[in-house]
Design an enzyme around this catalytic site. Sequence first.
Site, PDB file in Angstrom:
ATOM      1  CD  GLU A 135      -4.456  -5.800   1.968  1.00 21.98           C
ATOM      2  OE1 GLU A 135      -5.110  -5.299   2.721  1.00 21.98           O
ATOM      3  OE2 GLU A 135      -3.268  -5.713   1.899  1.00 21.98           O
TER       4      GLU A 135
ATOM      5  CD  GLU B 197      -3.142  -1.120   2.241  1.00 23.03           C
ATOM      6  OE1 GLU B 197      -4.134  -1.880   1.767  1.00 23.03           O
ATOM      7  OE2 GLU B 197      -2.862  -0.555   3.379  1.00 23.03           O
TER       8      GLU B 197
END
Length: 432
Positions: free
Chosen positions: A346, A229
């Site tokens: 995710e 991320e």
Amino acid sequence: MNALFGSAEPTTYPAPTGPSRRALLGAAAAVTLTAAAAAPAAAATPAQQPRRSAFVTARDGELRLNGAPFRFGGTNCYYLHQQSHYMIDAVLDDAAAMGLGVVRAWAFADGSGQSYRPLQPSPYRYDEQAFDSLDYAVHKAGQLGLRLVLPLVNNWPDYGGMRQYVQWFLGLPDDSYGDGTNHDRFYTDPNIKACYRAWARQLTQRRNPYTGLRYCEDPTVMAFELANEPRCRSDKSGATLLAWAAEMSAHVKSLAPRQLVAVGDEGFYGEAGRADYPYSDYEGTPWRKLVALPAVDYATVHVYPQNWGETSGSKPGTDPVAWGTRWIQDHLADARALGKPLVVEEFGLQVDPARDVPDADARDRGYRAWTDAVLAGGAAGDQFWLLTSRVDDGSFYPDYDGHRIVWNADAANPSRTAAQLFAAHARAMSGS
């Protein structure tokens, strides 16, 4: 999983609700240390070859294996690099029993004096003994026919991450939950970049004592990711993150040319003037440009509408499940246009009546909608957050963030139905 916002949010973006990842995974790391201390040391195991297999490749907008399209339902289990062999066996055996194809697990632990065992206690220094869990996880996954995705650093402070690099070389306090000015030096400081490149070399060239193969030689490792991320909030244009990703993706590809490389970002579009946070330029992440980089093999996207303020409480009339379905479909269309495979790597929903998911049945309906969108839309794969299993005393790993899925639980466990849903989806994705 994504961390939540800090306190300084622009007024155009509603602040998400829920516990912070710093607290959740900090607690998890403490359990890790306790479990590792309580568990007996694993006996030395002779080197064994993993089950031989070809490398997964990317071509013409899809992943391929042995000349045929490769599609998968998968999961995340971040803690494999820290745990006992028993705990690694438990979760990977469950993943195989569910028919999952790919598991994403952290391949970093930076800085000493924390509640985890560092792989890199200080710059350019690596702890050989601390690698045992990760080495064993790669070996075990290979024996089960599973593939792994290994991110090289964390955007967030959990397990050190970019904050640790900035503290090592610049001595600056963490502001990853603020304006990012300090945090974002990770992407530009030459000493930090050199240390990160060295870590990538250390991991990709490491010879696994359980398999006899270097990580870059082992087809069990499907992909290396630049970061979990990554964001660059201090440069809304996206130029800083794009330049770093271009440099580092080429570097990792040169070290591991037979494996896939991905950025590991959440799919934030980085569009100036957009009021909707995930589509805006607030995080400085130009998703389409990142995906288009020549050394990036496939696109990634994460889906957490409840944490991003995409709920009726924050935006009247917004349904997080419908919003997440559109988010997936938008990225599928754009990835096709760019000629790159897409992995929804995710995704998660929390049972929370205040955020439009009143019970486990509603959550599971949301998961079905999203996995159906992945299957019908031609995505290469998806990986729910997160599969966990037994810990060393035989109990289940705690549900720190409300996203835990367990496979071998009794009928009373609220994640049992979701686990069965994901297992059926994995079979549909693989065509088995």
